[in-house]
Write an enzyme that holds these catalytic residues in place. Structure first.
Site, short mmCIF file in Angstrom:
data_model
loop_
_atom_site.label_atom_id
_atom_site.label_comp_id
_atom_site.label_asym_id
_atom_site.label_seq_id
_atom_site.Cartn_x
_atom_site.Cartn_y
_atom_site.Cartn_z
CD GLU A 37 1.56 -5.91 7.94
OE1 GLU A 37 1.67 -7.12 7.73
OE2 GLU A 37 2.34 -5.07 7.56
CG HIS A 87 -0.13 0.10 2.65
ND1 HIS A 87 0.53 1.18 3.04
CD2 HIS A 87 0.18 -1.03 3.25
CE1 HIS A 87 0.96 0.95 4.22
NE2 HIS A 87 0.81 -0.54 4.34
#
Length: 204
Positions: free
Chosen positions: A82, A9
């Site tokens: 994550e 990201h």
């Protein structure tokens, strides 16, 4: 041949502040959005068939910017989120070292053995990340797939695909909006590109 574009990201405020983000939802900064736009422009030359993303906002927003350019919907996969850093989330590296020095020392030197208070183990993260990737690849045989996720889980996925021990976790670097390319040959996955950020070279 199946080709996987594994992407981290864009930049967040907590990236700048060196805070553990983990499973917390942290938005992209304006620079993070610009990074994603530049990545999308650089990927126009590729034929992409599907886009998948972690369900956390920073990855999903990055993926949506890519999807807008490629005219593709983004599919969220929670298995791509994550690693949870438990009690460390929201803390800076300095704060973690000050309050959890023993655990932090293990994390930095033997990450595969680390037990973070309230968090996940790296092996657990790798297992769910690989499962998500295996499922995606199986569903998209002979296609070009984009997967947008996060630094820790991407590194663990790459090590798993390459049959490299998790103890080498810190031997891989993943910058914001970097692109990793993996091609699936008859004999297995091949890492073609690692941590490619050429699209950011002209950012001021």
């Amino acid at each position: 041949m199946t080709r996987l574009y594994l992407i981290r990201h864009g930049q967040t405020k907590w990236n700048i502040e060196s805070r553990a983000q983990g499973s917390k939802n942290v938005e992209l900064t304006e620079e993070g959005r610009n990074q994603a736009v530049l990545l999308a422009k650089s990927m126009k030359k590729y034929r992409i068939d599907a886009i998948y993303s972690s369900d956390l906002d920073r990855a999903y927003e990055t993926a949506k910017i890519l999807g807008k350019t490629m005219n593709l919907e983004v599919k969220k996969i929670d298995g791509l989120r994550e690693m949870s850093f438990g009690e460390w989330e929201g803390l800076t590296n300095e704060e973690i070292q000050r309050s959890y020095l023993k655990d932090y020392t293990v994390w930095r030197n033997e990450p595969h053995k680390a037990i973070i208070p309230g968090g996940e183990k790296l092996l657990e993260v790798q297992k769910r990340g690989l499962k998500a990737i295996y499922d995606i690849v199986k569903e998209n045989e002979n296609k070009n797939i984009v997967v947008v996720s996060h630094g820790v889980i991407i590194k663990s996925i790459i090590l798993g695909l390459m049959d490299i021990d998790l103890s080498y976790f810190y031997k891989i670097r993943q910058d914001n909006t970097c692109m990793n390319v993996i091609e699936y040959k008859s004999y297995g996955p091949v890492l073609v590109t690692l941590n490619n950020t050429c699209h950011l070279e002209n950012m001021k």
